[in-house]
Design a protein around this motif. Structure first.
Motif, mmCIF file in Angstrom:
data_model
loop_
_atom_site.group_PDB
_atom_site.id
_atom_site.type_symbol
_atom_site.label_atom_id
_atom_site.label_comp_id
_atom_site.label_asym_id
_atom_site.label_seq_id
_atom_site.Cartn_x
_atom_site.Cartn_y
_atom_site.Cartn_z
ATOM 1 N N SER A 343 0.844 -1.188 0.000
ATOM 2 C CA SER A 343 0.000 0.000 0.000
ATOM 3 C C SER A 343 0.883 1.242 0.000
ATOM 4 O O SER A 343 2.094 1.162 0.219
ATOM 5 N N SER A 344 0.267 2.392 -0.242
ATOM 6 C CA SER A 344 1.018 3.655 -0.312
ATOM 7 C C SER A 344 0.321 4.728 0.514
ATOM 8 O O SER A 344 -0.211 5.707 -0.027
ATOM 9 N N PRO A 345 0.315 4.576 1.831
ATOM 10 C CA PRO A 345 -0.375 5.557 2.673
ATOM 11 C C PRO A 345 0.385 6.869 2.763
ATOM 12 O O PRO A 345 1.566 6.959 2.395
ATOM 13 N N LEU A 346 -0.295 7.878 3.279
ATOM 14 C CA LEU A 346 0.296 9.193 3.482
ATOM 15 C C LEU A 346 0.535 9.418 4.970
ATOM 16 O O LEU A 346 -0.355 9.229 5.795
ATOM 17 N N LEU A 347 1.750 9.828 5.295
ATOM 18 C CA LEU A 347 2.082 10.232 6.657
ATOM 19 C C LEU A 347 1.958 11.750 6.712
ATOM 20 O O LEU A 347 2.682 12.460 6.009
ATOM 21 N N ILE A 348 1.030 12.243 7.534
ATOM 22 C CA ILE A 348 0.651 13.658 7.489
ATOM 23 C C ILE A 348 0.805 14.300 8.855
ATOM 24 O O ILE A 348 0.335 13.763 9.865
ATOM 25 N N HIS A 349 1.462 15.478 8.905
ATOM 26 C CA HIS A 349 1.580 16.272 10.128
ATOM 27 C C HIS A 349 0.577 17.423 10.015
ATOM 28 O O HIS A 349 0.574 18.157 9.016
ATOM 29 N N LEU A 350 -0.223 17.591 11.034
ATOM 30 C CA LEU A 350 -1.237 18.635 11.046
ATOM 31 C C LEU A 350 -1.043 19.552 12.250
ATOM 32 O O LEU A 350 -0.753 19.080 13.354
ATOM 33 N N GLU A 351 -1.209 20.852 12.035
ATOM 34 C CA GLU A 351 -1.188 21.818 13.124
ATOM 35 C C GLU A 351 -2.355 22.779 12.954
ATOM 36 O O GLU A 351 -2.903 22.918 11.857
ATOM 37 N N ARG A 352 -2.702 23.447 14.030
ATOM 38 C CA ARG A 352 -3.766 24.441 13.936
ATOM 39 C C ARG A 352 -3.290 25.627 13.105
ATOM 40 O O ARG A 352 -2.130 26.047 13.189
ATOM 41 N N VAL A 353 -4.185 26.157 12.301
ATOM 42 C CA VAL A 353 -3.873 27.357 11.532
ATOM 43 C C VAL A 353 -3.673 28.492 12.511
ATOM 44 O O VAL A 353 -4.544 28.782 13.346
ATOM 45 N N ARG A 354 -2.520 29.137 12.474
ATOM 46 C CA ARG A 354 -2.217 30.230 13.391
ATOM 47 C C ARG A 354 -2.579 31.548 12.728
ATOM 48 O O ARG A 354 -1.968 31.950 11.747
#
Length: 364
Positions: A343-354
């Motif tokens: 499979s080819s999953p996505l590793l994603i970093h998310l932060e709150r919009v400042r």
């Protein structure tokens, strides 16, 4: 007298090479020689064993030569490769860097190659393995008939990439990705080195509250503990089998695992500093509870419980759900494609919009 610097090769999931290199450099005891396809070459003079948690395995280079030809008759060159290996030097390097002495109770080899050839991987393995075993005075285990190697055999890896034939010796007794803590598992359980990469990417610090709302067998929380001891670790799952597995794997670590619905978390608003999660989007495990009918609830709960300075590191099968994140004020700051077991999953970093404050009053 200072121990000479030894070259080691760490192999990893495709896409995690930069993260693996960063982890190695952060030890302060190693330098990077190269970062290539699924591997990082590094040198260390530290007598303490260096076992990067993002690595699937760590090897000592045994020998390298030009790749051989595509015909069965070319296998003779691999016999020459096996005879050229410095077994005494390898045994010393393995022991110096924390590996077991010698070559264990026997030798087993895993081979791979690129391009069309008239021989198969088992022909490659048997050609090299039999010579090495004879030279080392230990038995050789062939993988040709599918039988797993007996415990205690030293693991070797041989790659033919069209340019080079490279032989490596595993540093440890078993592959680095096989964690001693993982005694219980459930469908969809996360590969530990990927979990380690996610935990390291989250920027964990002692005192933070870390959540996995779909914790499964607890792999992410356990890797978070090893990354930053002193964090408060909390996992929820609807499946009682998953909770049992997580508690068994995590014992005796300070990790709390409770019954909970990721679509309606029993947590206060803005109460979590970091979220680590491999959500059940139906790839290997179907969503349950409120997510079964309203999968978008996962994103709402993620945005609700994260603090204003919070961060989430998640593994997603595709990028379609990121529209929900953006609408809820969560911005992807890094996206990395992995290659993981087909499979080819996505590793994603998310932060709150400042949002910038006071920009008009200060003239900016």
């Amino acid at each position: 007298m200072r121990t000479p610097r030894v070259l080691l090769v760490a192999r990893c999931v495709r896409g995690l090479e930069p993260a693996l290199g960063t982890e190695i450099l952060r030890t302060g005891s190693a330098t990077i020689d190269w970062i290539g396809h699924r591997e990082v070459g590094f040198r260390t003079d530290d007598d303490k064993p260096l076992r990067p948690r993002i690595a699937d395995d760590v090897f000592l280079p045994a020998h390298r030569r030009r790749d051989i030809g595509p015909h069965r008759s070319d296998l003779t060159a691999l016999t020459e490769l096996a005879h050229a290996v410095d077994l005494e030097g390898l045994a010393l390097g393995r022991r110096t860097h924390g590996g077991p002495p010698g070559f264990g109770d026997g030798i087993e080899i895993s081979a791979s190659f690129l391009g069309r050839r008239t021989y198969n991987r088992y022909d490659i393995e048997d050609t090299v393995g039999r010579v090495l075993a004879e030279r080392a005075g230990v038995p050789y285990h062939s993988r040709r008939h599918g039988a797993a190697p007996p415990p205690g055999h030293s693991g070797w890896r041989l790659t033919l990439d069209g340019t080079h034939a490279t032989l490596l010796l595993r540093l440890g007794r078993r592959p680095a990705h096989r964690r001693a803590y993982k005694n219980a598992t459930v469908p969809g359980t996360l590969h530990p080195p990927v979990a380690a990469a996610m935990a390291q990417a989250a920027g964990l610090r002692p005192g933070q509250r870390v959540l996995d709302p779909c914790c499964g067998a607890g792999t992410l929380l356990i890797e978070a503990h090893h990354t930053a001891p002193g964090t408060t670790l909390l996992g929820f799952d609807l499946d009682p089998a998953a909770r049992r597995a997580a508690r068994q794997n995590a014992a005796p670590l300070p990790i709390t695992v409770e019954h909970g619905d990721a679509g309606a978390l029993p947590l206060h608003d803005r109460s979590v500093d970091r979220v680590l999660c491999n959500p059940p989007w139906g790839e290997q495990v179907g969503a349950g509870g409120r997510l079964a009918r309203h999968p978008e609830r996962w994103w709402h709960e993620l945005a609700r419980v994260l603090t204003d300075e919070g961060r989430a590191v998640v593994l997603l099968p595709e990028a379609g759900g990121l529209g929900h994140a953006l609408a809820l004020g969560l911005s992807p700051v890094h996206v990395q494609r992995l290659s993981l077991f087909g499979s080819s999953p996505l590793l994603i970093h998310l932060e709150r919009v400042r949002r910038r404050r006071g920009s008009r009053s200060n003239g900016r």
